[in-house]
Design a protein around this motif. Structure first.
Motif, PDB file in Angstrom:
ATOM      1  N   ARG A  76      30.910  34.516  37.501  1.00 44.71           N
ATOM      2  CA  ARG A  76      31.789  35.322  36.657  1.00 44.71           C
ATOM      3  C   ARG A  76      30.973  36.190  35.695  1.00 44.71           C
ATOM      4  O   ARG A  76      29.875  35.814  35.287  1.00 44.71           O
ATOM      5  CB  ARG A  76      32.736  34.425  35.834  1.00 44.71           C
ATOM      6  N   SER A  77      31.563  37.333  35.326  1.00 50.08           N
ATOM      7  CA  SER A  77      30.921  38.232  34.372  1.00 50.08           C
ATOM      8  C   SER A  77      31.619  38.220  33.012  1.00 50.08           C
ATOM      9  O   SER A  77      31.306  39.032  32.150  1.00 50.08           O
ATOM     10  CB  SER A  77      30.899  39.660  34.918  1.00 50.08           C
ATOM     11  N   SER A 148      33.575  48.649  39.414  1.00 53.10           N
ATOM     12  CA  SER A 148      33.865  47.218  39.552  1.00 53.10           C
ATOM     13  C   SER A 148      32.888  46.360  38.750  1.00 53.10           C
ATOM     14  O   SER A 148      33.064  45.155  38.649  1.00 53.10           O
ATOM     15  CB  SER A 148      33.794  46.806  41.025  1.00 53.10           C
ATOM     16  N   ARG A 149      31.836  47.021  38.206  1.00 57.36           N
ATOM     17  CA  ARG A 149      30.782  46.328  37.463  1.00 57.36           C
ATOM     18  C   ARG A 149      30.158  45.225  38.312  1.00 57.36           C
ATOM     19  O   ARG A 149      30.020  44.086  37.898  1.00 57.36           O
ATOM     20  CB  ARG A 149      31.309  45.763  36.132  1.00 57.36           C
ATOM     21  N   GLN A 150      29.764  45.616  39.524  1.00 56.96           N
ATOM     22  CA  GLN A 150      29.145  44.675  40.459  1.00 56.96           C
ATOM     23  C   GLN A 150      27.797  45.205  40.927  1.00 56.96           C
ATOM     24  O   GLN A 150      27.593  46.414  41.054  1.00 56.96           O
ATOM     25  CB  GLN A 150      30.046  44.452  41.675  1.00 56.96           C
ATOM     26  N   PHE A 152      24.999  44.601  44.135  1.00 59.49           N
ATOM     27  CA  PHE A 152      24.853  44.044  45.468  1.00 59.49           C
ATOM     28  C   PHE A 152      23.414  44.226  45.937  1.00 59.49           C
ATOM     29  O   PHE A 152      22.818  45.291  45.742  1.00 59.49           O
ATOM     30  CB  PHE A 152      25.793  44.733  46.458  1.00 59.49           C
ATOM     31  N   GLU A 158      26.752  39.950  46.531  1.00 60.20           N
ATOM     32  CA  GLU A 158      26.891  40.246  45.109  1.00 60.20           C
ATOM     33  C   GLU A 158      25.955  39.364  44.290  1.00 60.20           C
ATOM     34  O   GLU A 158      25.798  38.177  44.561  1.00 60.20           O
ATOM     35  CB  GLU A 158      28.329  40.037  44.646  1.00 60.20           C
ATOM     36  N   SER A 160      25.394  38.014  40.480  1.00 59.02           N
ATOM     37  CA  SER A 160      26.119  37.853  39.220  1.00 59.02           C
ATOM     38  C   SER A 160      25.317  38.439  38.062  1.00 59.02           C
ATOM     39  O   SER A 160      24.108  38.230  37.949  1.00 59.02           O
ATOM     40  CB  SER A 160      26.397  36.371  38.963  1.00 59.02           C
ATOM     41  N   PHE A 166      24.280  43.924  32.990  1.00 61.94           N
ATOM     42  CA  PHE A 166      24.798  45.050  33.764  1.00 61.94           C
ATOM     43  C   PHE A 166      24.615  46.351  32.992  1.00 61.94           C
ATOM     44  O   PHE A 166      24.192  47.367  33.555  1.00 61.94           O
ATOM     45  CB  PHE A 166      26.269  44.848  34.112  1.00 61.94           C
TER      46      PHE A 166
END
Length: 240
Positions: A76-77, A148-150, A152, A158, A160, A166
């Motif tokens: 989780r972020s 999406s603030r992801q 990869f 993905e 975390s 981020f």
């Protein structure tokens, strides 16, 4: 209406008196708040409810807050504020290294706690608004998506990231091959609220390196510039 109003906060605190005081403090200042006493109760609540921030006691019975923080960060972020009686610098640094966005020691000043919570929520809100106008970027097979603030990796898995991590990586990706000082990174990301600017930035960058660098002894992406700051030494491209 302030941007933090109506934010939903989860308090993980086993001391009933402190938990009740925190609920009163937060609700009196425009938040909604719920409390649980341990990690198992937290897990059950997170399955069915969305929270904007977690206030996490470090000294919980059973699984302690530091372990919970590390476990949350794997999937989780959500922003995490550690709240603990441990006052040593090493514990503060450990909390940040495990993925906390900020760290407050007990006994705490109510105004300071509120200021730090609002700072975390402002940072998260500011980052989301800023990134909604931008598209994803790629560097050496990695892909970072600001909407999406992801993040990869080259295999499409993905990775975390905390809010601060981020924000820092996005700042680097949008300013490749430029030397950025710690003060510049702070102004771009608001990532220094957890303590002295230099230490906080360095801790977050160390965590990013652990996640993206193939060789920590000789970083290929985030390079330290002596007496300067950091430089992101990768070719960054926009994705269609």
């Amino acid at each position: 209406m302030a941007l933090y109003e109506q934010s939903n906060i989860l308090i993980v605190e086993d001391d009933a008196d402190i938990a009740a005081m925190l609920v009163e403090l937060l609700t009196d200042n425009g938040f909604t708040a719920q409390t649980v006493a341990n990690g198992a109760e937290m897990d059950r609540l997170l399955r069915f409810h969305k929270f904007d921030l977690i206030v996490l006691d470090g000294m919980l019975p059973g699984e302690d807050g530091f372990s919970i923080c590390m476990r949350l960060r794997a999937t989780r972020s959500i922003p995490i504020l550690m709240l603990t009686a441990r006052r040593e610098d090493i514990d503060r640094i450990l909390g940040l290294e495990l993925g906390a966005d900020d760290y407050v020691t007990k006994p705490f000043n109510s105004r300071e706690l509120l200021a730090r919570i609002k700072s975390i929520l402002r940072r998260a809100s500011f980052s989301r608004r800023e990134e909604e106008v931008s598209g994803p970027l790629t560097f050496t097979g990695w892909r970072i998506d600001p909407n999406s603030r992801q993040l990869f990796d080259a295999e499409g898995d993905e990775v975390s990231m905390t809010t601060a991590e981020f924000d820092l990586l996005w700042a680097f990706c949008t300013n490749p091959n430029k030397v950025l000082t710690r003060d510049q990174l702070l102004s771009m990301t608001h990532a220094g609220s957890a303590g002295p600017v230099e230490r906080s930035i360095d801790v977050h960058i160390s965590r990013i390196r652990q996640k993206i660098e193939p060789n920590l002894r000789d970083p290929a992406f985030i390079k330290t510039v002596r007496l300067g700051g950091y430089l992101f030494a990768a070719a960054v491209e926009k994705l269609p």
